[in-house]
Design an enzyme around this catalytic site. Sequence first.
Site, PDB file in Angstrom:
ATOM      1  N   GLY A  43       0.782  -1.240   0.000  1.00  0.00           N
ATOM      2  CA  GLY A  43       0.000   0.000   0.000  1.00  0.00           C
ATOM      3  C   GLY A  43       0.807   1.279   0.000  1.00  0.00           C
ATOM      4  O   GLY A  43       0.308   2.333  -0.401  1.00  0.00           O
ATOM      5  N   ASP A 102      -4.698   1.930  10.646  1.00  0.00           N
ATOM      6  CA  ASP A 102      -6.072   1.520  10.960  1.00  0.00           C
ATOM      7  C   ASP A 102      -6.090   1.083  12.432  1.00  0.00           C
ATOM      8  O   ASP A 102      -6.259   1.916  13.315  1.00  0.00           O
ATOM      9  CB  ASP A 102      -6.475   0.418   9.986  1.00  0.00           C
ATOM     10  N   LYS A 130      -7.332   6.316  10.300  1.00  0.00           N
ATOM     11  CA  LYS A 130      -8.774   6.171  10.550  1.00  0.00           C
ATOM     12  C   LYS A 130      -9.075   6.497  11.996  1.00  0.00           C
ATOM     13  O   LYS A 130      -8.429   5.987  12.903  1.00  0.00           O
ATOM     14  CB  LYS A 130      -9.210   4.727  10.270  1.00  0.00           C
ATOM     15  N   PHE A 151     -14.076   2.223   4.629  1.00  0.00           N
ATOM     16  CA  PHE A 151     -13.078   1.512   3.828  1.00  0.00           C
ATOM     17  C   PHE A 151     -12.722   2.378   2.631  1.00  0.00           C
ATOM     18  O   PHE A 151     -13.603   2.776   1.861  1.00  0.00           O
ATOM     19  CB  PHE A 151     -13.584   0.146   3.374  1.00  0.00           C
ATOM     20  N   VAL A 152     -11.430   2.678   2.478  1.00  0.00           N
ATOM     21  CA  VAL A 152     -11.008   3.602   1.427  1.00  0.00           C
ATOM     22  C   VAL A 152     -10.035   2.942   0.455  1.00  0.00           C
ATOM     23  O   VAL A 152      -9.323   1.995   0.812  1.00  0.00           O
ATOM     24  CB  VAL A 152     -10.368   4.880   2.018  1.00  0.00           C
ATOM     25  N   ARG A 164      -5.449   0.758  -6.676  1.00  0.00           N
ATOM     26  CA  ARG A 164      -4.241   1.380  -6.113  1.00  0.00           C
ATOM     27  C   ARG A 164      -3.776   2.570  -6.950  1.00  0.00           C
ATOM     28  O   ARG A 164      -3.101   3.470  -6.462  1.00  0.00           O
ATOM     29  CB  ARG A 164      -3.089   0.367  -6.046  1.00  0.00           C
TER      30      ARG A 164
HETATM   31  P1  IMP Z   1      -3.525  -1.896  10.672  1.00  0.00           P
HETATM   32  O1  IMP Z   1      -2.451  -2.906  10.997  1.00  0.00           O
HETATM   33  O2  IMP Z   1      -4.870  -2.319  11.217  1.00  0.00           O
HETATM   34  O3  IMP Z   1      -3.190  -0.492  11.039  1.00  0.00           O
HETATM   35  O4  IMP Z   1      -3.764  -2.006   9.132  1.00  0.00           O
HETATM   36  C1  IMP Z   1      -2.982  -1.402   8.288  1.00  0.00           C
HETATM   37  C2  IMP Z   1      -3.078  -2.039   6.916  1.00  0.00           C
HETATM   38  O5  IMP Z   1      -4.415  -2.514   6.606  1.00  0.00           O
HETATM   39  C3  IMP Z   1      -2.763  -0.982   5.915  1.00  0.00           C
HETATM   40  O6  IMP Z   1      -1.389  -1.035   5.590  1.00  0.00           O
HETATM   41  C4  IMP Z   1      -3.642  -1.360   4.741  1.00  0.00           C
HETATM   42  O7  IMP Z   1      -2.941  -2.238   3.886  1.00  0.00           O
HETATM   43  C5  IMP Z   1      -4.805  -2.096   5.314  1.00  0.00           C
HETATM   44  N1  IMP Z   1      -6.011  -1.234   5.423  1.00  0.00           N
HETATM   45  C6  IMP Z   1      -6.558  -0.740   6.556  1.00  0.00           C
HETATM   46  N2  IMP Z   1      -7.641   0.011   6.287  1.00  0.00           N
HETATM   47  C7  IMP Z   1      -7.784  -0.011   4.938  1.00  0.00           C
HETATM   48  C8  IMP Z   1      -8.731   0.609   4.041  1.00  0.00           C
HETATM   49  O8  IMP Z   1      -9.668   1.334   4.412  1.00  0.00           O
HETATM   50  N3  IMP Z   1      -8.539   0.356   2.718  1.00  0.00           N
HETATM   51  C9  IMP Z   1      -7.532  -0.415   2.241  1.00  0.00           C
HETATM   52  N4  IMP Z   1      -6.624  -1.002   3.048  1.00  0.00           N
HETATM   53  C10 IMP Z   1      -6.750  -0.808   4.388  1.00  0.00           C
HETATM   54 MG    MG Z   2      -0.752  -2.056   3.756  1.00  0.00          MG
END
Ligand code: IMP
Ligand code: MG
Length: 183
Positions: A43, A102, A130, A151-152, A164
């Site tokens: 990402g 997230d 978020k 969700f984005v 992407r």
């Molecule tokens: P975290 O470990 O929960 O902070 O998640 C982070 C990873 O989840 C990010 O690097 C994204 O790849 C994915 N992610 C979290 N939210 C979204 C979203 O809204 N859209 C797309 N990917 C997301």
């Molecule tokens: Mg990611």
Amino acid sequence: MASTALKQILSEAQVQAGVRRLAGEISAHYDGRPLTIIGVLTGSVVLLADLIRLLDMPLRVGVVQARSYRGAATTPGALTINIESLPEIRDCDVLLIDDIFDTGQTLAELVVQFGRFSPRSVRSVVLLRKQGRSRVALEPDHIGFEIPDEFVVGYGLDYQDAYRNLPFVASLEASELAEGAGA
Ligand code: IMP
Ligand code: MG
């Protein structure tokens, strides 16, 4: 995955202004000291490419891979991290770069794993955070934009590996999100 289901929440111009602001913050913080930027695949690739070209300072770039989404799921699954491609970071100032914070699980785990290699410092930058989702004590050091809990996609963020390449950030309507698939 029809494009009609996309609702733009940050325009291309807003995203670019945010990236310029982040570059300014980062340049000011490191003040010419050499920096090792580590992108979290996949990402972060768009932000990584744009951001490094705005940084006029000694810079090394590396990547690690982290996946927390499986198939069509838009809620986090088990986290898999692969740091085999991590360059030497001992005694280095390291800046982790990801698309979105997230739950924070990914960045928090990477900071712990990087600590084993004795870097001089580890900080982090994300394009998006978020609101109301964090489950960790870690706060990203640089945040482009705070966004609502939707969700984005776009600017590196995907749904099932699509979107992407969008130059803007959009939310995907719930009706488009299938249970059980994603990235
Ligand atoms: P975290 O470990 O929960 O902070 O998640 C982070 C990873 O989840 C990010 O690097 C994204 O790849 C994915 N992610 C979290 N939210 C979204 C979203 O809204 N859209 C797309 N990917 C997301
Ligand atoms: Mg990611």
